[in-house]
Design a protein around this motif. Structure first.
Motif, short mmCIF file in Angstrom:
data_model
loop_
_atom_site.label_atom_id
_atom_site.label_comp_id
_atom_site.label_asym_id
_atom_site.label_seq_id
_atom_site.Cartn_x
_atom_site.Cartn_y
_atom_site.Cartn_z
N GLU A 140 0.95 5.33 0.58
CA GLU A 140 0.31 6.55 1.06
C GLU A 140 1.13 7.71 0.50
N ASP A 141 0.51 8.59 -0.27
CA ASP A 141 1.20 9.68 -0.96
C ASP A 141 0.55 11.00 -0.54
N GLU A 143 0.86 -1.18 0.00
CA GLU A 143 0.00 0.00 0.00
C GLU A 143 0.90 1.23 0.00
#
Length: 114
Positions: A78-79, A76
């Motif tokens: 997250e940006d 996964e």
């Protein structure tokens, strides 16, 4: 290079113990005009996170972080981007461009991992 469709060159790379600094050249198209925006980038990375700061000569600053986390059988991402500018129209333009780059980066990472 390769994670942002705007960046056409990287110069003056300085590697330190905890961070890397460089000048990236963003090619911006404004209608019929093309402008090469030289931004100063500070980049720090760890095992699961990359974070940094961008300072543009036009008065735009951006702080960013992307974190990689194992999730089931994959990863996964997250940006997070935080954009600052001295004028609202400039902030709107910079935020739109940052979002375009963010979405393009997701496509590039997906293609590289797939």
């Amino acid at each position: 290079m390769g994670l942002s469709p705007l960046v056409v060159a990287v110069r003056d790379v300085e590697r330190g113990e905890d961070e890397t600094r460089y000048v990236a050249v963003e090619r911006l198209r404004l209608g019929l005009l093309t402008y090469d925006n030289r931004i100063r980038v500070t980049l720090r990375s760890g095992p699961e996170v990359v974070e940094g700061r961008v300072v543009s000569p036009g008065g735009v600053r951006m702080d960013y972080r992307f974190r990689l986390t194992e999730s089931g059988g994959g990863t996964e991402v997250e940006d997070v981007l935080v954009v600052h500018a001295w004028a609202r129209p400039l902030l709107g333009f910079a935020a739109r461009k940052a979002r375009e780059v963010q979405l393009a980066r997701a496509e590039v990472l997906t293609a590289r991992l797939g």
